[in-house]
Design an enzyme around this catalytic site. Sequence first.
Site, PDB file in Angstrom:
ATOM      1  N   HIS A  67       0.793  -1.282  -0.044  1.00 19.09           N
ATOM      2  CA  HIS A  67       0.037   0.256  -0.206  1.00 19.09           C
ATOM      3  C   HIS A  67       0.433   1.426  -0.263  1.00 19.09           C
ATOM      4  O   HIS A  67       1.773   1.584   0.121  1.00 19.09           O
ATOM      5  CB  HIS A  67      -0.609  -0.473   1.496  1.00 19.09           C
ATOM      6  CG  HIS A  67      -0.106  -0.097   2.628  1.00 19.09           C
ATOM      7  ND1 HIS A  67       0.239   0.949   3.360  1.00 19.09           N
ATOM      8  CD2 HIS A  67       0.479  -1.183   3.281  1.00 19.09           C
ATOM      9  CE1 HIS A  67       0.224   0.923   4.352  1.00 19.09           C
ATOM     10  NE2 HIS A  67       0.283  -0.260   4.628  1.00 19.09           N
ATOM     11  N   ASP A 180       6.105   2.358   6.975  1.00 20.39           N
ATOM     12  CA  ASP A 180       4.979   1.390   7.045  1.00 20.39           C
ATOM     13  C   ASP A 180       3.804   2.616   5.427  1.00 20.39           C
ATOM     14  O   ASP A 180       3.261   3.345   5.733  1.00 20.39           O
ATOM     15  CB  ASP A 180       4.069   1.258   8.308  1.00 20.39           C
ATOM     16  CG  ASP A 180       2.689   0.367   7.958  1.00 20.39           C
ATOM     17  OD1 ASP A 180       2.616   0.160   6.793  1.00 20.39           O
ATOM     18  OD2 ASP A 180       2.183   0.603   8.986  1.00 20.39           O
ATOM     19  N   GLU A 212      -5.157   1.822   2.364  1.00 17.44           N
ATOM     20  CA  GLU A 212      -4.806   0.555   3.567  1.00 17.44           C
ATOM     21  C   GLU A 212      -4.892   0.532   5.373  1.00 17.44           C
ATOM     22  O   GLU A 212      -5.585   0.160   5.632  1.00 17.44           O
ATOM     23  CB  GLU A 212      -3.196  -0.544   3.576  1.00 17.44           C
ATOM     24  CG  GLU A 212      -3.560  -1.545   4.231  1.00 17.44           C
ATOM     25  CD  GLU A 212      -2.605  -2.114   5.216  1.00 17.44           C
ATOM     26  OE1 GLU A 212      -2.627  -2.209   6.279  1.00 17.44           O
ATOM     27  OE2 GLU A 212      -2.273  -0.101   5.686  1.00 17.44           O
ATOM     28  N   GLU A 213      -4.444   1.783   5.284  1.00 21.12           N
ATOM     29  CA  GLU A 213      -3.728   1.988   6.920  1.00 21.12           C
ATOM     30  C   GLU A 213      -6.086   3.016   6.658  1.00 21.12           C
ATOM     31  O   GLU A 213      -5.785   3.208   8.313  1.00 21.12           O
ATOM     32  CB  GLU A 213      -2.929   4.080   6.850  1.00 21.12           C
ATOM     33  CG  GLU A 213      -1.988   3.270   6.632  1.00 21.12           C
ATOM     34  CD  GLU A 213      -1.752   2.083   7.692  1.00 21.12           C
ATOM     35  OE1 GLU A 213      -1.919   1.938   8.729  1.00 21.12           O
ATOM     36  OE2 GLU A 213      -0.187   2.029   7.149  1.00 21.12           O
ATOM     37  N   ASP A 235       4.167  -5.416   3.827  1.00 22.63           N
ATOM     38  CA  ASP A 235       3.992  -4.743   4.483  1.00 22.63           C
ATOM     39  C   ASP A 235       4.910  -4.845   5.984  1.00 22.63           C
ATOM     40  O   ASP A 235       5.638  -5.776   5.699  1.00 22.63           O
ATOM     41  CB  ASP A 235       2.657  -4.721   5.289  1.00 22.63           C
ATOM     42  CG  ASP A 235       2.434  -3.612   5.508  1.00 22.63           C
ATOM     43  OD1 ASP A 235       2.415  -2.611   6.211  1.00 22.63           O
ATOM     44  OD2 ASP A 235       0.782  -3.636   5.183  1.00 22.63           O
ATOM     45  N   HIS A 329       4.308   3.266  13.275  1.00 26.97           N
ATOM     46  CA  HIS A 329       2.950   4.592  13.787  1.00 26.97           C
ATOM     47  C   HIS A 329       3.188   5.575  13.979  1.00 26.97           C
ATOM     48  O   HIS A 329       2.303   6.281  14.720  1.00 26.97           O
ATOM     49  CB  HIS A 329       1.685   3.706  13.592  1.00 26.97           C
ATOM     50  CG  HIS A 329       0.658   3.036  12.051  1.00 26.97           C
ATOM     51  ND1 HIS A 329      -0.037   2.611  12.564  1.00 26.97           N
ATOM     52  CD2 HIS A 329       1.127   2.260  11.366  1.00 26.97           C
ATOM     53  CE1 HIS A 329      -1.059   2.187  11.682  1.00 26.97           C
ATOM     54  NE2 HIS A 329       0.174   2.139  10.938  1.00 26.97           N
TER      55      HIS A 329
END
Length: 372
Positions: A67, A180, A212-213, A235, A329
């Site tokens: 992604h 990410d 995706e997130e 990922d 994150h």
Amino acid sequence: MTFSVQETLFSLLRLNGISGHESSIANVMQHAFEQQAKDVWRDRLGNVVARYGSDKSDALRLMIFAHMDEVGFMVRKIEPSGFLRFERVGGPAQITMPGSIVTLAGCSGDIMGCIGIKAYHFAKGDERTQPPALDKLWIDIGAKDKADAERMGIQVGTPVTLYNPPHCLGNDLVCSKALDDRLGCTALLGVAEALASTPLDIAVFLVASVQEEFNIRGIVPVLRRVRPDLAIGIDITPSCDTPDLQDYSDVRVNHGVGITCLNYHGRGTLAGLITPPRLLRMLETTAHENNIPVQREVAPGVITETGYIQVELDGIPCASLSIPCRYTHSPAEVASLRDLADCIRLLTALANMSPEQFPIDPETGATQEARP
């Protein structure tokens, strides 16, 4: 042309793209794919797809995806004072928000800002040790009032990304926001470069996906067009070599690609992937034959698109390759260039396999059924 893992990764990390605003990354991915792929398209949702390998209608179809979007924020309200209230897009780590520097995609260009925090000198009790709730936070762009913020190009809905340009650390580690999943996007471009002049017995579809997130399902329109026989996602996964996680699992940076045995989100029944044993064997055998280090992982709390891809169409066998990443994150994620290079090598080896080597059917281990 020699593919540089670090240069490619860093160029992608310097781009900003929260969920639903991935166009700057998509433009780069599409341009790179168009240099060698047999067919490239971008769907109406923004997914970028490139086809390599066999043109036969009955060729086995392998889809490899990652992604493009990153976690971030969106402006919810402009206060009369010029400060900005915001909402999360995806799951940026709330504990890291106060004091973070951010980039806002203003109408006339990027604007720098910071997430405000109560002056430590005046903070009392829990205010000094506990992160504030989201509705207690604001972004400061230096505007003197609401009209000034609007003149600077800010409006409700303005995308906001974390700011931390890529840096090299020791032992082939890199630190940045958005590892990410720009790591996965870099892997796609590395595989694309490797497949450019290679005849393949299968059809390979490389997919740079969106959202995706946010909802984990942005890739779904691609599935219904490509109809893959097998899907492999790329990922990140939490690296457990830091002092707080070293007793949790053995997954760590610089020790190879992660192969997911199990992941799930929520309490285990909401969505996730249990990788079919036959696919685990295929991945580990291929890695062993090519001297590529890998490490198994069981990752509760982690979910990727495979949780939804596997139940599409007639059922799509899925596997996930993971690149271990510290401080996920947050504005300062850390991962390994070695692990990324190993991921590219493993995916390239898989793409060069013959159809008979892919265990598609769960009962017999046969390859794909003949297409109608």
